[in-house]
Design a protein around this motif. Structure first.
Motif, PDB file in Angstrom:
ATOM      1  N   VAL A 140       0.855  -1.197   0.000  1.00 42.54           N
ATOM      2  CA  VAL A 140       0.000   0.000   0.000  1.00 42.54           C
ATOM      3  C   VAL A 140       0.885   1.239   0.000  1.00 42.54           C
ATOM      4  CG1 VAL A 140      -1.878   1.198   1.164  1.00 42.54           C
ATOM      5  CG2 VAL A 140      -1.721  -1.298   1.315  1.00 42.54           C
ATOM      6  N   PRO A 141       1.057   1.909  -1.156  1.00 39.60           N
ATOM      7  CA  PRO A 141       1.905   3.103  -1.205  1.00 39.60           C
ATOM      8  C   PRO A 141       1.187   4.398  -0.823  1.00 39.60           C
ATOM      9  CG  PRO A 141       1.228   2.507  -3.418  1.00 39.60           C
ATOM     10  CD  PRO A 141       0.654   1.461  -2.503  1.00 39.60           C
ATOM     11  N   SER A 142      -0.153   4.433  -0.903  1.00 44.34           N
ATOM     12  CA  SER A 142      -0.870   5.678  -0.615  1.00 44.34           C
ATOM     13  C   SER A 142      -2.295   5.355  -0.200  1.00 44.34           C
ATOM     14  CB  SER A 142      -0.868   6.610  -1.836  1.00 44.34           C
ATOM     15  OG  SER A 142      -1.712   6.089  -2.858  1.00 44.34           O
ATOM     16  N   SER A 143      -3.082   6.408   0.009  1.00 41.28           N
ATOM     17  CA  SER A 143      -4.474   6.244   0.431  1.00 41.28           C
ATOM     18  C   SER A 143      -5.400   5.907  -0.722  1.00 41.28           C
ATOM     19  CB  SER A 143      -4.960   7.525   1.120  1.00 41.28           C
ATOM     20  OG  SER A 143      -4.886   8.619   0.211  1.00 41.28           O
ATOM     21  N   THR A 144      -4.922   5.953  -1.965  1.00 45.40           N
ATOM     22  CA  THR A 144      -5.775   5.660  -3.125  1.00 45.40           C
ATOM     23  C   THR A 144      -5.184   4.590  -4.033  1.00 45.40           C
ATOM     24  OG1 THR A 144      -4.719   7.453  -4.388  1.00 45.40           O
ATOM     25  CG2 THR A 144      -6.719   8.010  -3.138  1.00 45.40           C
ATOM     26  N   GLU A 145      -4.155   3.858  -3.577  1.00 46.64           N
ATOM     27  CA  GLU A 145      -3.506   2.879  -4.449  1.00 46.64           C
ATOM     28  C   GLU A 145      -3.061   1.651  -3.665  1.00 46.64           C
ATOM     29  OE1 GLU A 145       0.510   2.493  -7.282  1.00 46.64           O
ATOM     30  OE2 GLU A 145      -0.307   4.462  -6.751  1.00 46.64           O
ATOM     31  N   ILE A 146      -3.246   0.481  -4.278  1.00 44.08           N
ATOM     32  CA  ILE A 146      -2.729  -0.788  -3.771  1.00 44.08           C
ATOM     33  C   ILE A 146      -2.001  -1.479  -4.920  1.00 44.08           C
ATOM     34  CG2 ILE A 146      -3.297  -3.076  -2.866  1.00 44.08           C
ATOM     35  CD1 ILE A 146      -5.655  -1.864  -1.434  1.00 44.08           C
ATOM     36  N   ASP A 147      -0.751  -1.861  -4.700  1.00 44.89           N
ATOM     37  CA  ASP A 147       0.049  -2.551  -5.720  1.00 44.89           C
ATOM     38  C   ASP A 147       0.106  -4.033  -5.390  1.00 44.89           C
ATOM     39  OD1 ASP A 147       0.492  -0.064  -6.783  1.00 44.89           O
ATOM     40  OD2 ASP A 147       2.472   0.178  -5.866  1.00 44.89           O
ATOM     41  N   GLY A 194      -6.926   4.933  -7.879  1.00 42.45           N
ATOM     42  CA  GLY A 194      -8.256   5.522  -7.807  1.00 42.45           C
ATOM     43  C   GLY A 194      -9.142   4.899  -6.748  1.00 42.45           C
ATOM     44  N   LEU A 195      -8.557   4.345  -5.700  1.00 42.17           N
ATOM     45  CA  LEU A 195      -9.328   3.672  -4.657  1.00 42.17           C
ATOM     46  C   LEU A 195      -9.769   4.657  -3.574  1.00 42.17           C
ATOM     47  CD1 LEU A 195      -7.038   0.524  -4.265  1.00 42.17           C
ATOM     48  CD2 LEU A 195      -9.081   0.767  -5.688  1.00 42.17           C
ATOM     49  N   ALA A 196     -10.710   4.227  -2.755  1.00 44.78           N
ATOM     50  CA  ALA A 196     -11.194   5.061  -1.655  1.00 44.78           C
ATOM     51  C   ALA A 196     -10.250   4.944  -0.462  1.00 44.78           C
ATOM     52  CB  ALA A 196     -12.599   4.631  -1.264  1.00 44.78           C
ATOM     53  N   PRO A 197      -9.946   6.045   0.221  1.00 50.81           N
ATOM     54  CA  PRO A 197      -9.059   5.979   1.400  1.00 50.81           C
ATOM     55  C   PRO A 197      -9.677   5.162   2.520  1.00 50.81           C
ATOM     56  CG  PRO A 197      -9.274   8.233   0.569  1.00 50.81           C
ATOM     57  CD  PRO A 197     -10.311   7.430  -0.129  1.00 50.81           C
ATOM     58  N   ALA A 222      -5.830  -6.159   1.482  1.00 44.89           N
ATOM     59  CA  ALA A 222      -5.077  -4.996   1.965  1.00 44.89           C
ATOM     60  C   ALA A 222      -6.029  -3.825   2.121  1.00 44.89           C
ATOM     61  CB  ALA A 222      -3.942  -4.646   1.007  1.00 44.89           C
ATOM     62  N   SER A 223      -5.631  -2.856   2.940  1.00 38.92           N
ATOM     63  CA  SER A 223      -6.446  -1.665   3.177  1.00 38.92           C
ATOM     64  C   SER A 223      -5.672  -0.431   2.771  1.00 38.92           C
ATOM     65  CB  SER A 223      -6.835  -1.586   4.660  1.00 38.92           C
ATOM     66  OG  SER A 223      -7.530  -0.380   4.927  1.00 38.92           O
ATOM     67  N   THR A 224      -6.334   0.454   2.040  1.00 44.73           N
ATOM     68  CA  THR A 224      -5.699   1.725   1.694  1.00 44.73           C
ATOM     69  C   THR A 224      -5.511   2.561   2.952  1.00 44.73           C
ATOM     70  OG1 THR A 224      -7.886   2.637   1.207  1.00 44.73           O
ATOM     71  CG2 THR A 224      -6.618   1.771  -0.650  1.00 44.73           C
ATOM     72  N   LEU A 225      -4.564   3.474   2.897  1.00 49.69           N
ATOM     73  CA  LEU A 225      -4.307   4.352   4.041  1.00 49.69           C
ATOM     74  C   LEU A 225      -5.441   5.354   4.208  1.00 49.69           C
ATOM     75  CD1 LEU A 225      -0.539   5.105   3.359  1.00 49.69           C
ATOM     76  CD2 LEU A 225      -1.477   3.373   4.888  1.00 49.69           C
ATOM     77  N   ALA A 226      -5.587   5.842   5.428  1.00 51.47           N
ATOM     78  CA  ALA A 226      -6.551   6.915   5.660  1.00 51.47           C
ATOM     79  C   ALA A 226      -6.091   8.178   4.949  1.00 51.47           C
ATOM     80  CB  ALA A 226      -6.715   7.151   7.156  1.00 51.47           C
ATOM     81  N   SER A 227      -7.013   9.083   4.693  1.00 56.74           N
ATOM     82  CA  SER A 227      -6.688  10.284   3.920  1.00 56.74           C
ATOM     83  C   SER A 227      -5.645  11.155   4.600  1.00 56.74           C
ATOM     84  CB  SER A 227      -7.958  11.106   3.675  1.00 56.74           C
ATOM     85  OG  SER A 227      -8.567  11.432   4.913  1.00 56.74           O
TER      86      SER A 227
END
Length: 409
Positions: A140-147, A194-197, A222-227
């Protein structure tokens, strides 16, 4: 059987029991290729332990797990063996009629102690669906992306992969949506953007070849990070500069620790840091935020309770993460309980005699030198089959079928 035969058979059986280890087994087994078509030769290779006898037995099952044939071989002086099966032979071509994944198990004494290898067989040479992609992972690199990334399947089904399909689920696998229908076959990763935080997502990957899609890979969640959450944390020192301690070199880290120690000592002595010069003036409040873990309990009792004049000493702000203390303590207590239970079980457990696994008897060798080898192999295989039938490892129908095959000229 007269007394003379008994006097010969009984010592032979005793010698065999002393030669074959109680847990003899094949240590490795593989095929020369993952995919075969009708008329090709399937070659099984493997190895045995240096204490095992050289006699190897291989049984083959079709995609429906139905027994097909029994093969035998011998390991050489280096404890390696090679057994071949030619599917162009009429006796085998009538058995290898199904298209799919076959499996073969090689062993010495019992099937359970052997090794199994899988291979794909296609009578007409057309491809079959590939095996599943392996080792799917997510980051998880950011609040809107999962690799996500994965490994290619071990078997492509006899044809090159045309690509991969990536599926995503937002309800823990209840429903799946294809987010990448055709990832290039040479690429084994995909960035989903483009995922939701602060949202949990699940992923799976499917390999595709001309025969169709494979079974899905393992599922990863996996879970995206909070905003307002960042992948790297920054700290602010008392002088106002910012930096990430994980990116500092060893020399820089040592210098930073020395500066923090100097500032802490200045505050404890009722003075300002050296960069400011002089003593504390007015109602100045000093605080320091250490970027490295430091033990300050020993000096906290030496903090001055009051200062002279109009100078006011502020509190030293040092964050303490109690999780770093509580969790290891709980883990240590748990380990101690487990060790105590294991010690008590070992202390109270009664000693049990070791049971040596019996091995099949050696058939009486024939006096005729011309057919001695053939008769010995047949009797040895029949003895193994009887032993397995007695142990319930094969059914009576399988025993009769194999026995009839062995008795054929």
């Amino acid at each position: 059987m007269d007394t003379r035969h008994l006097l010969f058979v009984i010592p032979s059986i005793m010698i065999l029991f002393s030669i074959i280890p109680a847990y003899a087994e094949v240590t490795s087994l593989s095929t020369s290729a993952p995919f075969y078509k009708g008329g090709s030769k399937i070659i099984f290779t493997g190895s045995t332990a240096d204490t095992d006898p050289p006699n190897i037995t291989i049984i083959v099952f079709d995609p429906t797990n139905k027994f097909i044939t029994l093969l035998s071989g011998m390991a050489d002086s280096t404890h390696h063996f090679q057994v071949s099966l030619d599917t162009s032979d009429q006796s085998y071509s009538q058995q290898f009629t199904l298209k799919g994944t076959y499996n073969a198990t090689a062993f010495i004494a019992t099937k359970e102690n052997g090794k199994t290898a899988n291979f794909i067989f296609s009578p007409d040479g057309s491809p079959v669906i590939p095996s599943s992609p392996l080792s799917l992972t997510a980051s998880v690199p950011s609040s809107t992306e999962i690799d996500i990334s994965w490994s290619a399947p071990t078997n492509t089904g006899g044809a090159a992969l045309s690509g991969y399909r990536v599926d995503r689920s937002a309800d823990n696998g209840a429903t799946w949506t294809t987010v990448a229908p055709n990832v290039i076959n040479t690429v084994t990763s995909y960035p989903d953007t483009g995922l939701a935080p602060g949202t949990i997502y699940s992923y799976r990957v499917v390999a595709i070849n001309p025969a169709g899609p494979s079974d899905p890979s393992n599922v990863v969640t996996a879970s995206t990070l909070a905003s307002n959450q960042s992948t790297s944390s920054t700290t602010t020192s008392s002088s106002g500069s910012q930096g990430n301690s994980s990116s500092l070199s060893l020399d820089e880290l040592i210098k930073q620790r020395l500066e923090d120690a100097k500032r802490l000592q200045a505050i404890l002595n009722g003075q300002t840091p050296q960069s400011s010069g002089g003593s504390l003036q007015g109602n100045t409040q000093q605080s320091i935020n250490l970027t490295e873990s430091m033990s300050v309990e020993d000096v906290s009792s030496n903090l001055p309770s009051a200062s002279s004049g109009n100078t006011t000493q502020g509190p030293v702000s040092i964050p303490v993460n109690w999780n770093n203390v509580i969790y290891p303590a709980i883990a240590l207590v748990g380990v101690g309980i487990v060790v105590f239970i294991l010690y008590q079980r070992k202390k109270l457990a009664p000693s049990m005699p070791r049971i040596k696994k019996e091995s099949p008897p050696v058939p009486t060798p024939h006096v005729d030198a011309a057919s001695e080898k053939e008769k010995e192999d047949e009797d040895y295989a029949l003895a193994i089959l009887k032993n397995r039938l007695a142990k319930g490892e094969i059914t009576l129908e399988q025993f009769k079928e194999i026995k009839d095959e062995l008795s054929e000229p």
